[in-house]
Scaffold this active site. Structure first.
Site, PDB file in Angstrom:
ATOM      1  N   GLU A 139     -72.924 -56.318  67.908  1.00  0.00           N
ATOM      2  CA  GLU A 139     -74.194 -55.611  67.809  1.00  0.00           C
ATOM      3  C   GLU A 139     -74.936 -56.045  66.548  1.00  0.00           C
ATOM      4  OE1 GLU A 139     -73.415 -51.610  70.342  1.00  0.00           O
ATOM      5  OE2 GLU A 139     -73.167 -51.409  68.201  1.00  0.00           O
ATOM      6  N   CYS A 190     -80.030 -56.369  60.591  1.00  0.00           N
ATOM      7  CA  CYS A 190     -78.683 -56.092  60.096  1.00  0.00           C
ATOM      8  C   CYS A 190     -77.716 -56.829  61.022  1.00  0.00           C
ATOM      9  CB  CYS A 190     -78.452 -54.581  60.134  1.00  0.00           C
ATOM     10  SG  CYS A 190     -76.790 -54.100  59.657  1.00  0.00           S
ATOM     11  N   CYS A 207     -63.453 -54.823  62.883  1.00  0.00           N
ATOM     12  CA  CYS A 207     -63.323 -54.947  61.431  1.00  0.00           C
ATOM     13  C   CYS A 207     -61.912 -54.549  61.016  1.00  0.00           C
ATOM     14  CB  CYS A 207     -64.343 -54.046  60.733  1.00  0.00           C
ATOM     15  SG  CYS A 207     -64.270 -54.175  58.938  1.00  0.00           S
ATOM     16  N   CYS A 232     -62.324 -48.338  57.650  1.00  0.00           N
ATOM     17  CA  CYS A 232     -62.908 -47.184  56.947  1.00  0.00           C
ATOM     18  C   CYS A 232     -62.966 -46.018  57.949  1.00  0.00           C
ATOM     19  CB  CYS A 232     -64.312 -47.505  56.455  1.00  0.00           C
ATOM     20  SG  CYS A 232     -64.366 -48.920  55.334  1.00  0.00           S
ATOM     21  N   CYS A 275     -66.249 -44.922  59.936  1.00  0.00           N
ATOM     22  CA  CYS A 275     -67.022 -45.982  60.597  1.00  0.00           C
ATOM     23  C   CYS A 275     -66.514 -46.269  62.006  1.00  0.00           C
ATOM     24  CB  CYS A 275     -66.934 -47.234  59.729  1.00  0.00           C
ATOM     25  SG  CYS A 275     -67.608 -48.704  60.500  1.00  0.00           S
ATOM     26  N   SER A 300     -70.029 -51.283  48.951  1.00  0.00           N
ATOM     27  CA  SER A 300     -69.856 -49.978  49.607  1.00  0.00           C
ATOM     28  C   SER A 300     -68.848 -49.193  48.767  1.00  0.00           C
ATOM     29  CB  SER A 300     -69.275 -50.155  51.016  1.00  0.00           C
ATOM     30  OG  SER A 300     -70.136 -50.927  51.786  1.00  0.00           O
ATOM     31  N   ASN A 328     -74.269 -40.690  59.398  1.00  0.00           N
ATOM     32  CA  ASN A 328     -74.576 -40.590  60.824  1.00  0.00           C
ATOM     33  C   ASN A 328     -73.286 -40.238  61.540  1.00  0.00           C
ATOM     34  OD1 ASN A 328     -77.353 -41.664  60.643  1.00  0.00           O
ATOM     35  ND2 ASN A 328     -76.227 -43.404  59.827  1.00  0.00           N
ATOM     36  N   CYS A 340     -76.175 -46.891  60.269  1.00  0.00           N
ATOM     37  CA  CYS A 340     -75.023 -47.310  59.466  1.00  0.00           C
ATOM     38  C   CYS A 340     -73.745 -46.647  59.958  1.00  0.00           C
ATOM     39  CB  CYS A 340     -75.234 -46.915  58.007  1.00  0.00           C
ATOM     40  SG  CYS A 340     -76.541 -47.811  57.237  1.00  0.00           S
TER      41      CYS A 340
HETATM   42  S1  SF4 Z   1     -67.754 -49.634  56.963  1.00  0.00           S
HETATM   43 FE1  SF4 Z   1     -67.899 -51.874  57.047  1.00  0.00          FE
HETATM   44  S2  SF4 Z   1     -65.968 -52.551  56.105  1.00  0.00           S
HETATM   45 FE2  SF4 Z   1     -65.658 -50.394  56.652  1.00  0.00          FE
HETATM   46  S3  SF4 Z   1     -64.730 -50.457  58.698  1.00  0.00           S
HETATM   47 FE3  SF4 Z   1     -66.967 -50.278  58.965  1.00  0.00          FE
HETATM   48  S4  SF4 Z   1     -67.674 -52.370  59.241  1.00  0.00           S
HETATM   49 FE4  SF4 Z   1     -65.619 -52.470  58.318  1.00  0.00          FE
END
Ligand code: SF4
Length: 332
Positions: free
Chosen positions: A81, A95, A102, A106, A109, A207, A283, A324
């Site tokens: 995406e 973006c 990933c 995190c 996320c 981040s 979000n 995000c």
């Molecule tokens: S915030 Fe960024 S680094 Fe963390 S899991 Fe999501 S995509 Fe990966």
């Protein structure tokens, strides 16, 4: 859309031919080689056969029409995406993703919860940008900024991300100024160290999301390998070498990292001339709750009263899960 393959195809041809071809692709924004009228017909036919440039993707448009999310199909059946954010001024920011899934996991996320599938190739990164450049061309607009803040950790795919950035920046490529390109990392220290030595003026964002290792490790497992003090040491080195500002992103999670004490702890870390904080409203992706607007305001005031520069990110694309931390694709 393998650029190396394209370059190989032109190895016996005069240099201007490759430049002309790349310009048709990245600046003329042709949809297929038949549109590259400046190239001889036989070359267009050969390119069509060996180097197809059609991109397969679907778009999702937010109600306010300011955010467009693209789900782009990749050759191996995966998808990534990318998100276009149309600002009220003339900026159009894309973006982009650097990985399928990933590995950083995190907890706030959606991408992190997908797990990690693979790194994106250089052209798979560029495809996302081309997709939106072609989209905007239809309404006579252009991409003005590119941020590597989509799916994946860019510094875990360092080589391909940098190779894509070089084509973005190249005068025969997209010709986008380095200052208009930003890379965001969870704080992969080796990546920050390498990045400091790149002779390009690209922006760096970290981040951070918590001011102490205990809270940060709870929401970002990567903090165990890259604790705050190690990240800040690498960032200080980067600042010394480049004299560039660094943005620290801070996601506001209710009851997790948004208290007055957290703000005070953050002040201690951020009191450096070229550091600034970017607060991000959360979000919802299932686990945490967003901090109320009044809490974000108070948090911001505490930081500002201590002389910290604070910006607040505008919300984009929540209704199409393009904001995000919301990007995720399911395997097809
Ligand atoms: S915030 Fe960024 S680094 Fe963390 S899991 Fe999501 S995509 Fe990966």
């Amino acid at each position: 859309m393998d650029i190396k393959k394209l370059q190989k195809l032109f190895k016996d041809q005069p240099k201007y031919r490759l430049e002309q071809t790349q310009k048709s692709l990245f600046q003329g924004l042709i949809n297929n080689w038949q549109e590259a009228m400046g190239l001889p017909l036989n070359l267009r036919k050969e390119l069509e056969e060996k180097f197809p440039i059609e991109i397969s993707g679907r778009t999702f448009i937010s109600k306010d029409k300011n955010t467009i999310k693209a789900l782009i199909d990749l050759e191996d059946g995966s998808a990534v995406e990318a998100v276009l954010m149309r600002h009220k001024d003339t900026r159009n920011t894309v973006c982009v993703s650097s990985q399928v899934g990933c590995p950083m996991a995190c907890s706030f996320c959606a991408t992190g919860r997908m797990g990690f599938k693979r790194n994106l190739e250089v052209w798979e990164i560029l495809e996302q940008i081309l997709f939106f450049a072609r989209y905007l061309k239809k309404i006579n607009e252009k991409i003005t900024n590119v941020v590597f803040m989509g799916m994946g950790e860019p510094f875990m795919n360092y080589q391909n991300v940098m190779a894509a950035i070089k084509i973005l920046n190249d005068k025969n490529g997209f010709n986008l100024g380095a200052r208009h390109i930003s890379v965001s990392t969870v704080g992969v220290v080796e990546g920050i160290e390498r990045f400091a030595n790149e002779e390009l003026q690209i922006n760096l964002a970290i981040s951070l999301h918590a001011p102490d290792n205990k809270t940060r490790s709870e929401i970002m497992p990567a903090n165990r390998n890259y604790p705050i003090e190690k990240i800040l040491k690498a960032v200080d080195e980067y600042v010394k070498k480049t004299n560039r500002r660094v943005m620290f992103e801070y996601l506001m999670l209710k009851g997790v990292n948004d208290s007055d004490e957290h703000a005070k702890a953050l002040i201690k870390l951020m009191k450096k001339p070229l550091y600034f904080v970017n607060l991000i409203a959360y979000n919802p992706t299932g686990i945490y709750n967003p901090s109320p607007a009044s809490r974000i305001k108070k948090f911001k005031e505490i930081l500002e009263s201590a002389g910290i520069t604070v910006t607040q990110r505008r919300e984009f694309g929540q209704d199409i899960e393009g904001a995000c931390g919301q990007l995720a694709t399911l395997p097809r």
